[in-house]
Motif scaffolding. Structure first.
Motif, short mmCIF file in Angstrom:
data_model
loop_
_atom_site.label_atom_id
_atom_site.label_comp_id
_atom_site.label_asym_id
_atom_site.label_seq_id
_atom_site.Cartn_x
_atom_site.Cartn_y
_atom_site.Cartn_z
N ALA A 191 6.32 9.58 8.98
CA ALA A 191 5.12 10.31 8.58
C ALA A 191 4.27 10.63 9.80
N TYR A 218 1.39 12.92 9.23
CA TYR A 218 0.09 13.31 8.69
C TYR A 218 -0.21 12.45 7.46
N ARG A 219 -1.51 12.11 7.27
CA ARG A 219 -1.93 11.32 6.11
C ARG A 219 -3.17 11.92 5.49
N GLU A 279 -1.49 9.91 0.72
CA GLU A 279 -0.23 10.66 0.80
C GLU A 279 0.10 10.95 2.25
N THR A 280 1.41 10.97 2.56
CA THR A 280 1.83 11.29 3.92
C THR A 280 2.79 12.46 3.91
N TRP A 281 2.94 13.06 5.09
CA TRP A 281 3.87 14.18 5.28
C TRP A 281 4.43 14.08 6.68
N SER A 282 5.73 14.32 6.81
CA SER A 282 6.41 14.18 8.10
C SER A 282 6.27 15.40 9.00
N SER A 295 4.57 22.60 3.69
CA SER A 295 3.31 21.88 3.87
C SER A 295 2.74 21.49 2.52
N PRO A 296 2.25 20.25 2.36
CA PRO A 296 1.67 19.84 1.08
C PRO A 296 0.35 20.56 0.80
N ARG A 327 -4.62 20.68 10.90
CA ARG A 327 -3.68 19.56 10.80
C ARG A 327 -4.04 18.41 11.72
#
Length: 96
Positions: A63, A65-66, A72-75, A80-81, A89
């Motif tokens: 991950a 980004y949080r 929630e996280t994103w790699s 993009s969420p 970002r």
């Protein structure tokens, strides 16, 4: 001097001899390896093999980004969420 047909026949015979010698030596090598594995009670992991096949499987991404509100996280891979769309970002980067 040998003719083309004679030479090709000799070559074919040599190919067969090579294949037979290879099979024999491989069988001997496998027997020796099995004996050593049994003698020292070695495992696949100790020999550098994994017990699971990993080919074709994707590894989980770390991950980057949080979302501070939900956790929630994103790699950073894929789409993009929603919580990140249209926002800076850098504000959501996870510090390592």
């Amino acid at each position: 001097m040998a003719s083309y047909k004679q030479l090709t026949a000799q070559l074919e015979k040599l190919h067969k001899e090579v294949a037979a010698a290879r099979e024999k030596e491989i069988a001997q090598a496998i027997a020796e390896i099995k004996q050593k594995v049994a003698e020292y009670d070695l495992t696949a992991e100790e020999l550098g093999f994994t017990s699971k096949r990993t080919t074709g499987r994707k590894t989980a991404s770390v991950a980057k980004y949080r979302n501070p509100k939900t956790g929630e996280t994103w790699s950073g891979r894929g789409r993009s969420p929603g919580w990140l769309v249209g926002k800076n970002r850098e504000r959501f980067l996870i510090e390592v």
